[in-house]
Design a protein around this motif. Structure first.
Motif, PDB file in Angstrom:
ATOM      1  N   PRO A  77     -32.789 -11.145   5.290  1.00  0.00           N
ATOM      2  CA  PRO A  77     -33.236 -11.582   4.270  1.00  0.00           C
ATOM      3  C   PRO A  77     -32.404 -11.416   2.921  1.00  0.00           C
ATOM      4  O   PRO A  77     -32.840 -11.482   1.851  1.00  0.00           O
ATOM      5  CB  PRO A  77     -34.603 -10.747   4.115  1.00  0.00           C
ATOM      6  CG  PRO A  77     -34.147  -9.518   4.653  1.00  0.00           C
ATOM      7  CD  PRO A  77     -33.325  -9.781   5.673  1.00  0.00           C
ATOM      8  N   ARG A  78     -31.056 -10.954   3.036  1.00  0.00           N
ATOM      9  CA  ARG A  78     -30.247 -10.921   2.112  1.00  0.00           C
ATOM     10  C   ARG A  78     -30.476 -10.076   0.928  1.00  0.00           C
ATOM     11  O   ARG A  78     -30.387 -10.467  -0.424  1.00  0.00           O
ATOM     12  CB  ARG A  78     -29.682 -12.461   1.543  1.00  0.00           C
ATOM     13  CG  ARG A  78     -29.213 -13.005   2.667  1.00  0.00           C
ATOM     14  CD  ARG A  78     -28.169 -14.437   2.058  1.00  0.00           C
ATOM     15  NE  ARG A  78     -27.020 -13.770   1.353  1.00  0.00           N
ATOM     16  CZ  ARG A  78     -26.564 -14.221   0.185  1.00  0.00           C
ATOM     17  NH1 ARG A  78     -27.398 -15.224  -0.243  1.00  0.00           N
ATOM     18  NH2 ARG A  78     -25.765 -13.664  -0.378  1.00  0.00           N
ATOM     19  N   ARG A  79     -31.136  -8.824   1.177  1.00  0.00           N
ATOM     20  CA  ARG A  79     -31.406  -7.822   0.536  1.00  0.00           C
ATOM     21  C   ARG A  79     -30.100  -7.317  -0.352  1.00  0.00           C
ATOM     22  O   ARG A  79     -29.213  -7.332   0.033  1.00  0.00           O
ATOM     23  CB  ARG A  79     -32.203  -6.730   0.942  1.00  0.00           C
ATOM     24  CG  ARG A  79     -31.478  -5.956   2.052  1.00  0.00           C
ATOM     25  CD  ARG A  79     -32.137  -4.858   2.868  1.00  0.00           C
ATOM     26  NE  ARG A  79     -31.339  -4.046   3.460  1.00  0.00           N
ATOM     27  CZ  ARG A  79     -30.781  -3.219   3.186  1.00  0.00           C
ATOM     28  NH1 ARG A  79     -30.483  -2.687   1.741  1.00  0.00           N
ATOM     29  NH2 ARG A  79     -29.975  -2.546   3.907  1.00  0.00           N
ATOM     30  N   PHE A  80     -30.795  -6.650  -1.555  1.00  0.00           N
ATOM     31  CA  PHE A  80     -29.490  -5.972  -2.026  1.00  0.00           C
ATOM     32  C   PHE A  80     -29.086  -4.863  -1.371  1.00  0.00           C
ATOM     33  O   PHE A  80     -30.112  -4.127  -0.786  1.00  0.00           O
ATOM     34  CB  PHE A  80     -30.117  -5.292  -3.418  1.00  0.00           C
ATOM     35  CG  PHE A  80     -30.101  -6.272  -4.283  1.00  0.00           C
ATOM     36  CD1 PHE A  80     -28.942  -7.083  -5.149  1.00  0.00           C
ATOM     37  CD2 PHE A  80     -30.986  -6.694  -5.188  1.00  0.00           C
ATOM     38  CE1 PHE A  80     -28.911  -8.171  -5.958  1.00  0.00           C
ATOM     39  CE2 PHE A  80     -31.378  -7.707  -6.116  1.00  0.00           C
ATOM     40  CZ  PHE A  80     -30.208  -8.414  -6.628  1.00  0.00           C
ATOM     41  N   THR A  81     -27.790  -4.463  -1.075  1.00  0.00           N
ATOM     42  CA  THR A  81     -27.289  -3.498  -0.388  1.00  0.00           C
ATOM     43  C   THR A  81     -26.485  -2.501  -1.248  1.00  0.00           C
ATOM     44  O   THR A  81     -26.429  -1.343  -0.752  1.00  0.00           O
ATOM     45  CB  THR A  81     -26.102  -3.883   0.642  1.00  0.00           C
ATOM     46  OG1 THR A  81     -25.335  -4.518   0.081  1.00  0.00           O
ATOM     47  CG2 THR A  81     -26.671  -4.973   1.669  1.00  0.00           C
ATOM     48  N   SER A  82     -26.483  -2.407  -2.395  1.00  0.00           N
ATOM     49  CA  SER A  82     -25.946  -1.815  -3.427  1.00  0.00           C
ATOM     50  C   SER A  82     -26.182  -2.181  -4.699  1.00  0.00           C
ATOM     51  O   SER A  82     -26.196  -3.437  -5.037  1.00  0.00           O
ATOM     52  CB  SER A  82     -24.341  -1.279  -3.230  1.00  0.00           C
ATOM     53  OG  SER A  82     -23.605  -2.348  -3.506  1.00  0.00           O
ATOM     54  N   LEU A  83     -26.245  -1.421  -5.780  1.00  0.00           N
ATOM     55  CA  LEU A  83     -26.381  -1.715  -7.059  1.00  0.00           C
ATOM     56  C   LEU A  83     -25.568  -0.781  -8.261  1.00  0.00           C
ATOM     57  O   LEU A  83     -25.254   0.398  -7.723  1.00  0.00           O
ATOM     58  CB  LEU A  83     -27.847  -1.254  -7.701  1.00  0.00           C
ATOM     59  CG  LEU A  83     -29.070  -2.343  -7.386  1.00  0.00           C
ATOM     60  CD1 LEU A  83     -30.400  -1.854  -7.905  1.00  0.00           C
ATOM     61  CD2 LEU A  83     -28.833  -3.653  -7.335  1.00  0.00           C
ATOM     62  N   ASN A  84     -24.969  -1.390  -8.996  1.00  0.00           N
ATOM     63  CA  ASN A  84     -23.911  -0.804 -10.149  1.00  0.00           C
ATOM     64  C   ASN A  84     -24.530  -1.115 -11.348  1.00  0.00           C
ATOM     65  O   ASN A  84     -24.865  -2.543 -11.874  1.00  0.00           O
ATOM     66  CB  ASN A  84     -22.700  -1.019 -10.169  1.00  0.00           C
ATOM     67  CG  ASN A  84     -21.969  -0.244 -11.106  1.00  0.00           C
ATOM     68  OD1 ASN A  84     -21.625  -0.950 -12.316  1.00  0.00           O
ATOM     69  ND2 ASN A  84     -21.550   0.677 -10.933  1.00  0.00           N
ATOM     70  N   LEU A  85     -24.961  -0.105 -12.218  1.00  0.00           N
ATOM     71  CA  LEU A  85     -25.533  -0.478 -13.448  1.00  0.00           C
ATOM     72  C   LEU A  85     -24.456   0.379 -14.635  1.00  0.00           C
ATOM     73  O   LEU A  85     -23.995   1.340 -14.474  1.00  0.00           O
ATOM     74  CB  LEU A  85     -26.980   0.458 -13.861  1.00  0.00           C
ATOM     75  CG  LEU A  85     -28.132  -0.130 -13.198  1.00  0.00           C
ATOM     76  CD1 LEU A  85     -28.111   0.088 -11.657  1.00  0.00           C
ATOM     77  CD2 LEU A  85     -29.263   0.356 -13.711  1.00  0.00           C
ATOM     78  N   HIS A  86     -24.059  -0.689 -15.562  1.00  0.00           N
ATOM     79  CA  HIS A  86     -23.154  -0.236 -16.612  1.00  0.00           C
ATOM     80  C   HIS A  86     -23.950  -0.366 -18.028  1.00  0.00           C
ATOM     81  O   HIS A  86     -24.202  -1.303 -18.174  1.00  0.00           O
ATOM     82  CB  HIS A  86     -21.850  -0.657 -16.479  1.00  0.00           C
ATOM     83  CG  HIS A  86     -20.659  -0.420 -17.624  1.00  0.00           C
ATOM     84  ND1 HIS A  86     -20.067   0.741 -17.530  1.00  0.00           N
ATOM     85  CD2 HIS A  86     -20.527  -0.952 -18.882  1.00  0.00           C
ATOM     86  CE1 HIS A  86     -19.457   0.866 -18.411  1.00  0.00           C
ATOM     87  NE2 HIS A  86     -19.453  -0.287 -19.490  1.00  0.00           N
ATOM     88  N   PHE A  87     -24.088   0.807 -18.620  1.00  0.00           N
ATOM     89  CA  PHE A  87     -24.719   0.779 -19.663  1.00  0.00           C
ATOM     90  C   PHE A  87     -23.788   0.710 -20.941  1.00  0.00           C
ATOM     91  O   PHE A  87     -22.686   1.620 -20.994  1.00  0.00           O
ATOM     92  CB  PHE A  87     -25.585   2.087 -19.855  1.00  0.00           C
ATOM     93  CG  PHE A  87     -26.716   2.092 -19.109  1.00  0.00           C
ATOM     94  CD1 PHE A  87     -27.899   1.436 -19.406  1.00  0.00           C
ATOM     95  CD2 PHE A  87     -26.569   2.657 -17.813  1.00  0.00           C
ATOM     96  CE1 PHE A  87     -29.186   1.405 -18.625  1.00  0.00           C
ATOM     97  CE2 PHE A  87     -27.650   2.516 -17.194  1.00  0.00           C
ATOM     98  CZ  PHE A  87     -29.007   2.057 -17.427  1.00  0.00           C
ATOM     99  N   VAL A  88     -23.926   0.063 -22.019  1.00  0.00           N
ATOM    100  CA  VAL A  88     -23.000   0.145 -23.378  1.00  0.00           C
ATOM    101  C   VAL A  88     -24.035   0.241 -24.122  1.00  0.00           C
ATOM    102  O   VAL A  88     -25.093  -0.439 -24.501  1.00  0.00           O
ATOM    103  CB  VAL A  88     -22.368  -1.398 -23.411  1.00  0.00           C
ATOM    104  CG1 VAL A  88     -21.571  -1.418 -24.845  1.00  0.00           C
ATOM    105  CG2 VAL A  88     -21.545  -1.925 -22.383  1.00  0.00           C
ATOM    106  N   ILE A  89     -23.949   1.463 -24.772  1.00  0.00           N
ATOM    107  CA  ILE A  89     -24.882   2.102 -25.817  1.00  0.00           C
ATOM    108  C   ILE A  89     -24.337   2.220 -27.063  1.00  0.00           C
ATOM    109  O   ILE A  89     -23.206   2.938 -27.396  1.00  0.00           O
ATOM    110  CB  ILE A  89     -25.447   3.321 -25.382  1.00  0.00           C
ATOM    111  CG1 ILE A  89     -26.291   3.235 -23.811  1.00  0.00           C
ATOM    112  CG2 ILE A  89     -26.461   3.948 -26.284  1.00  0.00           C
ATOM    113  CD1 ILE A  89     -26.517   4.248 -23.139  1.00  0.00           C
ATOM    114  N   ALA A  90     -24.807   1.728 -28.188  1.00  0.00           N
ATOM    115  CA  ALA A  90     -24.180   1.928 -29.460  1.00  0.00           C
ATOM    116  C   ALA A  90     -25.094   2.858 -30.583  1.00  0.00           C
ATOM    117  O   ALA A  90     -26.250   3.020 -30.156  1.00  0.00           O
ATOM    118  CB  ALA A  90     -24.254   0.483 -29.997  1.00  0.00           C
ATOM    119  N   GLY A  91     -24.305   3.271 -31.222  1.00  0.00           N
ATOM    120  CA  GLY A  91     -25.233   4.353 -32.050  1.00  0.00           C
ATOM    121  C   GLY A  91     -24.290   5.257 -32.738  1.00  0.00           C
ATOM    122  O   GLY A  91     -23.168   5.210 -32.743  1.00  0.00           O
TER     123      GLY A  91
END
Length: 132
Positions: A77-91
């Protein structure tokens, strides 16, 4: 929680929640795919957590963007096998310690969308702070 999904045409659909808010998605044309929609849902859920945690820690957040990449299996079913989250946070005067903790708490404990996916799927995170 209840939603509806109605067929528009071809392989395109519109989803609606009980408040009447609508999202168009599908498998062709200019619509967002269901898997892109899932990836965006992970990003929005995690971002909500991160912003809330940082605000509770009295961090002065002015913007948060989550850039996500999901690798998928080659076979159905072509599921996700890995995820990467990159946050760009300003403040202003954002603490690396607080940002790290907020992201870790979201990924490890709070993000209900992410925790609805395969528990064994590798998830990596990174971030950058943009001073304002």
């Amino acid at each position: 929680m209840k939603v509806t999904v109605d067929w528009l045409e071809g392989l395109n659909f519109v989803g609606a929640n009980s408040k009447g808010q609508r999202v168009k998605f599908g498998g062709e044309g200019d619509y967002v795919s269901a898997m892109e929609n899932l990836l965006m849902s992970v990003g929005s859920c995690a971002s909500i957590d991160v912003v809330m945690i940082l605000e509770k820690a009295r961090q002065k957040v002015t913007a948060c963007r989550c850039k996500l990449e999901g690798a998928r299996a080659d076979e159905p079913p072509r599921r996700f096998t890995s995820l990467n989250l990159h946050f760009v946070i300003a403040g202003s005067d954002l603490s690396i310690k607080h940002v790290t903790k907020a992201i870790d708490l979201s990924v490890e404990k709070y993000c209900s969308v992410m925790h609805s996916l395969d528990k064994e799927m590798p998830v990596t995170t990174s971030f950058e702070i943009v001073p304002v």
